[in-house]
Write a protein that holds these residues in place. Structure first.
Motif, PDB file in Angstrom:
ATOM      1  N   ALA A 154      34.808  39.809  45.722  1.00  0.00           N
ATOM      2  CA  ALA A 154      34.537  38.396  45.441  1.00  0.00           C
ATOM      3  C   ALA A 154      34.257  38.148  43.972  1.00  0.00           C
ATOM      4  O   ALA A 154      34.588  37.087  43.431  1.00  0.00           O
ATOM      5  CB  ALA A 154      33.355  37.919  46.288  1.00  0.00           C
ATOM      6  N   SER A 155      33.658  39.139  43.300  1.00  0.00           N
ATOM      7  CA  SER A 155      33.318  39.005  41.880  1.00  0.00           C
ATOM      8  C   SER A 155      34.484  39.338  40.962  1.00  0.00           C
ATOM      9  O   SER A 155      34.361  39.238  39.735  1.00  0.00           O
ATOM     10  CB  SER A 155      32.140  39.917  41.539  1.00  0.00           C
ATOM     11  OG  SER A 155      31.003  39.585  42.297  1.00  0.00           O
ATOM     12  N   GLY A 156      35.597  39.778  41.535  1.00  0.00           N
ATOM     13  CA  GLY A 156      36.744  40.153  40.717  1.00  0.00           C
ATOM     14  C   GLY A 156      36.562  41.495  40.036  1.00  0.00           C
ATOM     15  O   GLY A 156      37.156  41.751  38.990  1.00  0.00           O
ATOM     16  N   LEU A 157      35.770  42.381  40.646  1.00  0.00           N
ATOM     17  CA  LEU A 157      35.561  43.713  40.083  1.00  0.00           C
ATOM     18  C   LEU A 157      36.328  44.786  40.860  1.00  0.00           C
ATOM     19  O   LEU A 157      36.307  45.958  40.487  1.00  0.00           O
ATOM     20  CB  LEU A 157      34.074  44.058  40.067  1.00  0.00           C
ATOM     21  CG  LEU A 157      33.211  43.179  39.151  1.00  0.00           C
ATOM     22  CD1 LEU A 157      31.742  43.546  39.281  1.00  0.00           C
ATOM     23  CD2 LEU A 157      33.665  43.304  37.691  1.00  0.00           C
ATOM     24  N   ALA A 158      36.997  44.376  41.929  1.00  0.00           N
ATOM     25  CA  ALA A 158      37.802  45.301  42.722  1.00  0.00           C
ATOM     26  C   ALA A 158      38.858  44.501  43.479  1.00  0.00           C
ATOM     27  O   ALA A 158      38.713  43.286  43.680  1.00  0.00           O
ATOM     28  CB  ALA A 158      36.932  46.081  43.703  1.00  0.00           C
ATOM     29  N   PHE A 159      39.887  45.212  43.888  1.00  0.00           N
ATOM     30  CA  PHE A 159      40.950  44.625  44.703  1.00  0.00           C
ATOM     31  C   PHE A 159      40.698  44.967  46.177  1.00  0.00           C
ATOM     32  O   PHE A 159      40.068  45.982  46.481  1.00  0.00           O
ATOM     33  CB  PHE A 159      42.313  45.198  44.310  1.00  0.00           C
ATOM     34  CG  PHE A 159      42.762  44.852  42.922  1.00  0.00           C
ATOM     35  CD1 PHE A 159      43.569  43.749  42.690  1.00  0.00           C
ATOM     36  CD2 PHE A 159      42.388  45.632  41.840  1.00  0.00           C
ATOM     37  CE1 PHE A 159      43.997  43.441  41.413  1.00  0.00           C
ATOM     38  CE2 PHE A 159      42.807  45.343  40.550  1.00  0.00           C
ATOM     39  CZ  PHE A 159      43.618  44.226  40.335  1.00  0.00           C
ATOM     40  N   ALA A 160      41.213  44.133  47.059  1.00  0.00           N
ATOM     41  CA  ALA A 160      41.227  44.491  48.474  1.00  0.00           C
ATOM     42  C   ALA A 160      42.264  45.593  48.651  1.00  0.00           C
ATOM     43  O   ALA A 160      43.371  45.498  48.134  1.00  0.00           O
ATOM     44  CB  ALA A 160      41.595  43.278  49.326  1.00  0.00           C
ATOM     45  N   PHE A 161      41.895  46.664  49.361  1.00  0.00           N
ATOM     46  CA  PHE A 161      42.802  47.792  49.558  1.00  0.00           C
ATOM     47  C   PHE A 161      43.494  47.603  50.899  1.00  0.00           C
ATOM     48  O   PHE A 161      43.135  48.209  51.905  1.00  0.00           O
ATOM     49  CB  PHE A 161      42.033  49.096  49.513  1.00  0.00           C
ATOM     50  CG  PHE A 161      42.831  50.273  49.015  1.00  0.00           C
ATOM     51  CD1 PHE A 161      44.207  50.202  48.865  1.00  0.00           C
ATOM     52  CD2 PHE A 161      42.195  51.464  48.701  1.00  0.00           C
ATOM     53  CE1 PHE A 161      44.940  51.277  48.403  1.00  0.00           C
ATOM     54  CE2 PHE A 161      42.903  52.558  48.232  1.00  0.00           C
ATOM     55  CZ  PHE A 161      44.284  52.466  48.090  1.00  0.00           C
ATOM     56  N   ALA A 162      44.510  46.731  50.912  1.00  0.00           N
ATOM     57  CA  ALA A 162      45.155  46.313  52.155  1.00  0.00           C
ATOM     58  C   ALA A 162      45.819  47.459  52.894  1.00  0.00           C
ATOM     59  O   ALA A 162      46.036  47.372  54.104  1.00  0.00           O
ATOM     60  CB  ALA A 162      46.182  45.222  51.857  1.00  0.00           C
ATOM     61  N   ALA A 212      39.113  34.961  44.810  1.00  0.00           N
ATOM     62  CA  ALA A 212      38.753  35.442  43.475  1.00  0.00           C
ATOM     63  C   ALA A 212      39.909  35.253  42.504  1.00  0.00           C
ATOM     64  O   ALA A 212      39.707  34.907  41.326  1.00  0.00           O
ATOM     65  CB  ALA A 212      38.346  36.912  43.542  1.00  0.00           C
ATOM     66  N   ILE A 213      41.136  35.465  42.990  1.00  0.00           N
ATOM     67  CA  ILE A 213      42.324  35.274  42.143  1.00  0.00           C
ATOM     68  C   ILE A 213      42.460  33.805  41.751  1.00  0.00           C
ATOM     69  O   ILE A 213      42.703  33.468  40.585  1.00  0.00           O
ATOM     70  CB  ILE A 213      43.590  35.760  42.872  1.00  0.00           C
ATOM     71  CG1 ILE A 213      43.554  37.294  43.020  1.00  0.00           C
ATOM     72  CG2 ILE A 213      44.844  35.333  42.110  1.00  0.00           C
ATOM     73  CD1 ILE A 213      44.657  37.846  43.886  1.00  0.00           C
ATOM     74  N   ARG A 214      42.291  32.915  42.741  1.00  0.00           N
ATOM     75  CA  ARG A 214      42.399  31.478  42.448  1.00  0.00           C
ATOM     76  C   ARG A 214      41.365  31.031  41.419  1.00  0.00           C
ATOM     77  O   ARG A 214      41.646  30.187  40.554  1.00  0.00           O
ATOM     78  CB  ARG A 214      42.231  30.659  43.739  1.00  0.00           C
ATOM     79  CG  ARG A 214      43.418  30.727  44.677  1.00  0.00           C
ATOM     80  CD  ARG A 214      43.338  29.638  45.749  1.00  0.00           C
ATOM     81  NE  ARG A 214      42.150  29.776  46.577  1.00  0.00           N
ATOM     82  CZ  ARG A 214      42.095  30.476  47.707  1.00  0.00           C
ATOM     83  NH1 ARG A 214      43.182  31.097  48.130  1.00  0.00           N
ATOM     84  NH2 ARG A 214      40.990  30.524  48.418  1.00  0.00           N
ATOM     85  N   ALA A 215      40.179  31.618  41.488  1.00  0.00           N
ATOM     86  CA  ALA A 215      39.106  31.238  40.571  1.00  0.00           C
ATOM     87  C   ALA A 215      39.184  31.979  39.233  1.00  0.00           C
ATOM     88  O   ALA A 215      38.451  31.657  38.296  1.00  0.00           O
ATOM     89  CB  ALA A 215      37.749  31.512  41.224  1.00  0.00           C
ATOM     90  N   GLY A 216      40.083  32.966  39.142  1.00  0.00           N
ATOM     91  CA  GLY A 216      40.220  33.735  37.907  1.00  0.00           C
ATOM     92  C   GLY A 216      38.982  34.555  37.579  1.00  0.00           C
ATOM     93  O   GLY A 216      38.631  34.731  36.414  1.00  0.00           O
ATOM     94  N   ARG A 217      38.323  35.089  38.610  1.00  0.00           N
ATOM     95  CA  ARG A 217      37.092  35.836  38.381  1.00  0.00           C
ATOM     96  C   ARG A 217      37.377  37.270  37.919  1.00  0.00           C
ATOM     97  O   ARG A 217      38.314  37.902  38.382  1.00  0.00           O
ATOM     98  CB  ARG A 217      36.244  35.890  39.654  1.00  0.00           C
ATOM     99  CG  ARG A 217      35.765  34.546  40.153  1.00  0.00           C
ATOM    100  CD  ARG A 217      34.711  34.699  41.246  1.00  0.00           C
ATOM    101  NE  ARG A 217      34.532  33.448  41.963  1.00  0.00           N
ATOM    102  CZ  ARG A 217      34.965  33.204  43.185  1.00  0.00           C
ATOM    103  NH1 ARG A 217      35.602  34.145  43.841  1.00  0.00           N
ATOM    104  NH2 ARG A 217      34.760  32.031  43.753  1.00  0.00           N
TER     105      ARG A 217
END
Length: 222
Positions: free
Chosen positions: A108-116, A129-134
């Motif tokens: 959520a903080s943009g410090l990691a990606f979801a590992f799908a 998080a991507i939409r917010a540019g975090r």
């Protein structure tokens, strides 16, 4: 942060409770009470991974993420539930700190990606998080899994194509574009094979990415 195929563990190991003080190893790996834990469902940038800003300047986003995670969680108390064990013997686990899911918080903080590849739990969180540019989403960065694959391909190519090396035995190509931009290419990147080095024009070979950056070259983006 290297993460490869997860292997199965005995039934008594899955669901095991791990508690203790956090020591941050990198963006998605902790020591919790002396147990090495790889956070389940997320993938943080590698420590040596870079990103680029809107001007094309290269930044050390991997190092930045590790620092941010360390500042946020070092010394905190975590409660983790083991999901599996990876091939390196690390416990793959979901962890909470103060009733907050650490993996979800980092994504959520943009410090990691979801590992799908391993979990779909945090995909919607990542999209927000991507939409917010975090965090790292304010920059251009390949996913850590792709970065690791590029490194493996470069290492393999360097072994298989020893002829692709300068007189000093180094394999990184320091090219100068028609606009005078100094760009270095590593084996395995898209333009590596077709890039030729003209030393008479100031182009050169490098033995490491850090050496190239110190000399004023930036990494090729593909």
């Amino acid at each position: 942060m290297l993460c490869t195929a997860i292997i199965g563990v005995p039934a008594q190991a899955a669901g095991k409770r791990i508690t203790g003080t956090i020591q941050v190893i990198d963006g998605d790996t902790f020591d919790v009470g002396g147990t090495r834990v790889r956070l389940f469902g997320i993938d943080a940038p590698e420590g040596d991974q870079t990103c680029t800003d809107a001007r094309g300047d290269e930044l050390r986003c991997g190092s930045f993420v590790t620092t941010q995670v360390r500042d946020a969680y070092r010394g905190k108390q975590a409660v983790c539930k083991q999901v599996d064990t990876d091939r390196y013997g690390r416990s793959v686990a979901r962890c909470v700190v103060g009733n907050v899911d650490v993996g979800q918080s980092l994504v959520a903080s943009g410090l990691a990606f979801a590992f799908a590849e391993y979990s779909r739990d945090y995909i919607a969180v990542e999209k927000a998080a991507i939409r917010a540019g975090r965090g790292i989403h304010a920059y251009t960065m390949v996913r850590p899994s792709a970065f690791r694959a590029q490194k493996r391909a470069a290492q393999t190519a360097a072994v298989k194509t020893p002829a692709q090396a300068g007189q000093n035995g180094c394999t990184i190509k320091g090219n100068i574009s028609a606009k005078g931009v100094r760009i270095f290419h590593v084996a395995g990147q898209r333009d590596y094979q077709r890039t030729s080095i003209r030393t008479d024009k100031g182009e050169r070979w490098f033995c490491s990415a850090s050496e190239a950056r110190a000399a004023g070259w930036r990494a090729a983006r593909r």
